[in-house]
Design an enzyme around this catalytic site. Structure first.
Site, PDB file in Angstrom:
ATOM      1  N   ARG A 103    -124.541  42.446  66.080  1.00  0.00           N
ATOM      2  CA  ARG A 103    -125.258  43.711  65.895  1.00  0.00           C
ATOM      3  C   ARG A 103    -126.664  43.431  65.383  1.00  0.00           C
ATOM      4  NH1 ARG A 103    -122.332  46.234  60.432  1.00  0.00           N
ATOM      5  NH2 ARG A 103    -122.522  44.351  59.200  1.00  0.00           N
ATOM      6  N   ASN A 141    -128.444  51.722  60.773  1.00  0.00           N
ATOM      7  CA  ASN A 141    -127.519  51.216  59.762  1.00  0.00           C
ATOM      8  C   ASN A 141    -128.110  49.962  59.127  1.00  0.00           C
ATOM      9  OD1 ASN A 141    -124.575  51.448  58.709  1.00  0.00           O
ATOM     10  ND2 ASN A 141    -124.879  49.267  59.065  1.00  0.00           N
ATOM     11  N   GLU A 142    -128.298  50.009  57.809  1.00  0.00           N
ATOM     12  CA  GLU A 142    -128.757  48.839  57.039  1.00  0.00           C
ATOM     13  C   GLU A 142    -129.908  48.102  57.716  1.00  0.00           C
ATOM     14  OE1 GLU A 142    -125.446  46.355  55.928  1.00  0.00           O
ATOM     15  OE2 GLU A 142    -124.957  47.684  54.263  1.00  0.00           O
ATOM     16  N   GLU A 313    -121.583  53.314  51.382  1.00  0.00           N
ATOM     17  CA  GLU A 313    -120.409  52.473  51.634  1.00  0.00           C
ATOM     18  C   GLU A 313    -119.985  51.863  50.305  1.00  0.00           C
ATOM     19  OE1 GLU A 313    -121.231  49.517  54.620  1.00  0.00           O
ATOM     20  OE2 GLU A 313    -122.153  50.956  55.973  1.00  0.00           O
ATOM     21  N   TRP A 321    -117.002  39.044  54.419  1.00  0.00           N
ATOM     22  CA  TRP A 321    -118.227  38.344  54.804  1.00  0.00           C
ATOM     23  C   TRP A 321    -118.769  37.370  53.775  1.00  0.00           C
ATOM     24  CZ3 TRP A 321    -121.427  40.081  51.043  1.00  0.00           C
ATOM     25  CH2 TRP A 321    -121.249  41.392  50.575  1.00  0.00           C
ATOM     26  N   GLU A 361    -114.670  42.345  61.638  1.00  0.00           N
ATOM     27  CA  GLU A 361    -114.306  42.801  60.293  1.00  0.00           C
ATOM     28  C   GLU A 361    -112.820  43.093  60.144  1.00  0.00           C
ATOM     29  OE1 GLU A 361    -117.198  45.882  59.508  1.00  0.00           O
ATOM     30  OE2 GLU A 361    -118.736  44.386  59.076  1.00  0.00           O
ATOM     31  N   GLN A 362    -111.979  42.413  60.916  1.00  0.00           N
ATOM     32  CA  GLN A 362    -110.539  42.684  60.829  1.00  0.00           C
ATOM     33  C   GLN A 362    -109.959  42.302  59.475  1.00  0.00           C
ATOM     34  OE1 GLN A 362    -108.192  39.447  63.150  1.00  0.00           O
ATOM     35  NE2 GLN A 362    -109.951  39.958  64.420  1.00  0.00           N
ATOM     36  N   MET A 363    -110.639  41.389  58.736  1.00  0.00           N
ATOM     37  CA  MET A 363    -110.125  40.999  57.416  1.00  0.00           C
ATOM     38  C   MET A 363    -110.730  41.840  56.279  1.00  0.00           C
ATOM     39  SD  MET A 363    -108.013  38.758  58.292  1.00  0.00           S
ATOM     40  CE  MET A 363    -107.531  37.964  56.760  1.00  0.00           C
ATOM     41  N   HIS A 364    -111.487  42.869  56.619  1.00  0.00           N
ATOM     42  CA  HIS A 364    -112.156  43.716  55.619  1.00  0.00           C
ATOM     43  C   HIS A 364    -111.283  44.931  55.333  1.00  0.00           C
ATOM     44  CE1 HIS A 364    -115.103  46.346  53.777  1.00  0.00           C
ATOM     45  NE2 HIS A 364    -116.065  45.468  53.912  1.00  0.00           N
TER      46      HIS A 364
HETATM   47  C1  GAL Z   1    -122.137  46.743  55.595  1.00  0.00           C
HETATM   48  C2  GAL Z   1    -122.269  47.427  56.942  1.00  0.00           C
HETATM   49  C3  GAL Z   1    -120.943  47.905  57.485  1.00  0.00           C
HETATM   50  C4  GAL Z   1    -119.906  46.834  57.309  1.00  0.00           C
HETATM   51  C5  GAL Z   1    -119.807  46.475  55.855  1.00  0.00           C
HETATM   52  C6  GAL Z   1    -118.745  45.443  55.571  1.00  0.00           C
HETATM   53  O1  GAL Z   1    -123.141  45.826  55.423  1.00  0.00           O
HETATM   54  O2  GAL Z   1    -123.149  48.518  56.873  1.00  0.00           O
HETATM   55  O3  GAL Z   1    -121.087  48.228  58.830  1.00  0.00           O
HETATM   56  O4  GAL Z   1    -120.267  45.723  58.063  1.00  0.00           O
HETATM   57  O5  GAL Z   1    -121.036  45.959  55.435  1.00  0.00           O
HETATM   58  O6  GAL Z   1    -118.709  45.105  54.214  1.00  0.00           O
END
Ligand code: GAL
Length: 661
Positions: A103, A141-142, A313, A321, A361-364
């Site tokens: 992304r 986004n960010e 968020e 991550w 992000e499956q582990m998030h």
């Molecule tokens: C942020 C992002 C989200 C997601 C999240 C995971 O940086 O805006 O889309 O990736 O982190 O922690």
């Protein structure tokens, strides 16, 4: 004060949406952010929009009584768009385009991407701008995530030249400002100037600083384009962007100036792991996050938000991550939520409703596990929702704004300048700003974080972490504020063109603080210098120590300069002139706290001794207490206070809220 959640209807079968919406509402959630990565579903092939699914998703959410935070989907340009316009991809310092497949693969300066963004933003804003369920907007986004502020593309260089022309008007002025006579770097026209990259050794620092300023302005220009489109099609709905924690690669003040709401994304555990903190500090706060980290960001974004800031968020459980991804201690999701409200947040929105079992992000974690059961974070969010009712019921002004007596001046260019010209490898500006903030918070002080051009009257104490370039009039505004002023080392050490001031540092500040920094030195991380206070009570003469840096100070007006502390070799470490206090180094945490405490008392402020794990905030008539530590904390002097949450014993990971007398 309300709760939100980030939701990706496109990740889940439509048959789940209604139940999701119902359960969100039942949990106490009011608003749902959607669609920030949904471009490939909104426009699967060029010019052919598929609105059906998104219409239905918004209707389902709206019908459940939820408000929608609608996003522009520009953080993820789809494959077909990249293939049509490969110039959208940003160019890295190695001269290679960054690839499709994750992304944020776009260049802020790409004209094709600017046009494509205008088109998709207009389409989304036209479609949903007046939808009754759409209450707010988020741009993109960010911005800047994954190192995407700076690009070295031909488009960026072309726009950089225009930017330079607008700043310097003539090439002679640029040559003088940068000092290009050094090493025969003189230019004859703006068109000769390239990006400051791939040079044999260090590229010219003024050139680099201007490239960073330019890249930052490109982010603001791109965001402004989106905001204008949204406002035209969706009048009256506040526009937000979700900034990142302690992110400094563009000037957030300039971007926020175009928004209604500054929001940020809070991942206290991931941040702790990724930031500068020493291994023992990371171990100590492994599952809670550093007690001042989220707060620092709350105060940064509160200061630049026109409406109450939000956490867009909120970390709900382990992230994916960081190098290591611990689970928050039970209670931390609740504590983080309340801490945001205590610092003035209007909304805390959890990332994300449910953990998706596929892709990066499956582990998030989410509020729900992938098999759709409420996770710990979800349970704690529900608890917070219940407590919000109690707080609002108990106190009409729970939504009051914060009135701090202490200001901390926070600057983005300072970060870039010290990074470009560090002189000491670990002169990391955000760290020093954070350490000053942390020292103030350990004293129980509420802090406003403000830009250097902010109005400064009304504050009793103003703390300025190393600020190399002081804006015009800053010295006088500090003097006129009537506050006690603390200036960190290297303040006033450069001109706006990144040159040494003619009168030597602190440059323009010498008008109010009669000193001259005639030499500096940086120090390795394993080297410290002893500091002794003028009124030391320590038998061994060791009141603390200095790290990272030393300014060597003298003065033509020695009478008006009070040397409050010296290094072991006799050079001044802390000098004072009237209300101005100048620190010639970065001191250890404990000495910083002690000095701030004295100065705060002189400023007429009441301080506390909170140590490192308990934190206190005041909002309106309520006082909030947070315990990040391992032991219960007993509040003293609160007999007879009316507690809205908790009691005078605050358990580990606990929260107490009481009416301030
Ligand atoms: C942020 C992002 C989200 C997601 C999240 C995971 O940086 O805006 O889309 O990736 O982190 O922690």
């Amino acid at each position: 004060m309300r709760l939100g959640v980030c939701y990706y209807p496109e990740h889940w079968p439509e048959s789940m949406w209604e139940d999701d919406a119902r359960r969100m509402k039942a949990l106490g959630i009011d608003q749902v952010r959607i669609a920030e990565f949904a471009w490939s579903r909104i426009e699967p092939t060029p010019g052919e929009y598929d609105w059906g699914w998104l219409d239905r998703a918004i209707d389902v959410l709206g019908a459940a009584g939820l408000k929608v935070v609608m996003c522009t989907p520009t953080a993820t340009p789809p494959k077909w768009l990249i293939d049509r316009h490969p110039d959208i991809l940003p160019i890295g310092a190695d001269g290679r385009p960054r690839a499709f497949g994750s992304r944020r693969h776009y260049d802020f300066s790409s004209p094709s991407y600017f046009a494509a963004s205008q088109r998709i933003c207009t389409a989304v804003a036209e479609r949903y701008g007046k939808h009754p369920a759409v209450a707010y907007w988020q741009t993109d986004n960010e911005f800047g995530c994954h190192h995407t502020v700076v690009s070295y593309s031909p488009a960026a260089v072309g726009r950089f030249r225009e930017w330079l022309k607008a700043r310097y008007h003539t090439i002679d002025a640029l040559n003088r400002a940068w000092g290009t006579v050094f090493w025969s770097m003189e230019y004859r026209s703006f068109d000769e100037i390239d990006a400051p990259v791939a040079t044999v050794t260090e590229a010219h620092p003024s050139h680099r600083l201007d490239y960073r300023r330019f890249a930052s302005d490109e982010v603001a220009r791109y965001n402004r384009m989106q905001v204008e489109i949204i406002r035209a099609h969706s009048p009256g709905r506040p526009v937000a962007h979700n900034f990142m924690q302690l992110f400094t690669e563009f000037d957030h003040y300039k971007v926020a100036a175009d928004l209604d709401i500054a929001t940020w994304d809070s991942y206290p555990l991931g941040a702790l792991e990724e930031q500068w903190f020493a291994p023992e500090v990371k171990a100590r706060w492994l599952r809670s996050g550093h007690p001042d980290f989220a707060s620092f960001n709350h105060d940064v974004y509160r200061g630049m938000s026109k409406l109450p800031f939000w956490v867009m968020e909120q970390q709900p459980g382990p992230v994916n991550w960081a190098l290591w991804n611990p689970a928050p201690l039970p209670g931390m999701v609740r504590l983080w939520s309340w801490e945001a409200f205590a610092h003035g947040a209007g909304c805390v929105s959890y990332f994300r409703w449910r953990q998706a079992p596929f892709a990066q992000e499956q582990m998030h974690a989410g509020l729900n596990t992938p098999d759709n059961r409420l996770d710990v974070g979800g349970t704690e969010a529900a608890q917070v929702a219940g407590e919000i009712h109690a707080v609002l019921a108990a106190n009409g002004d729970a939504n009051a704004s914060i009135r701090s007596k202490v200001a901390l001046v926070y600057d983005y260019e300072a970060k870039w300048l010290f990074e470009i010209h560090p002189q000491g490898a670990d002169f990391h500006y955000p760290r020093f700003a954070f350490e000053y903030y942390s020292a103030l918070r350990a004293l129980g002080l509420d802090v406003d974080i403000v830009p250097a051009d902010a109005p400064l009257d009304g504050y009793s104490m103003i703390v300025v972490p190393p600020l190399p370039v002081v804006p015009a009039g800053f010295a006088q505004r500090l003097a006129d504020s009537g506050a006690q002023i603390v200036l960190g080392p290297r303040t006033g050490s450069k001109t706006g063109d990144l040159q040494i001031p003619a009168n030597l540092p602190p440059g323009a500040l010498a008008a109010v603080l009669p000193l001259r920094v005639w030499r500096v030195e940086s120090m390795r991380p394993n080297v410290t210098e002893t500091v002794r206070l003028a009124d030391s009570a320590e038998a061994n003469g060791d009141d603390g120590f200095a790290r990272h840096w030393r300014d060597f100070i003298d003065s033509d007006a020695a009478d008006s300069l009070d040397v409050r502390a010296r290094f072991a070799d006799g050079h001044p470490a802390y000098v004072r002139s009237g209300a101005f206090h100048y620190f010639a180094s970065l001191f250890d945490d404990s000495l910083t706290v002690r000095l701030f405490e004295r100065i705060a008392r002189e400023a007429g402020l009441v301080t506390m001794s909170l140590g490192d794990s308990v934190r206190v905030s005041r909002r309106g008539a309520l006082t909030y207490v947070f315990n990040y530590g391992d032991h219960a904390h007993t509040l003293s002097g609160v007999a007879g206070e009316a507690f809205v949450i908790g009691s005078h014993t605050v358990e580990p990971q606990g929260v107490a809220v009481y009416r301030t007398r």
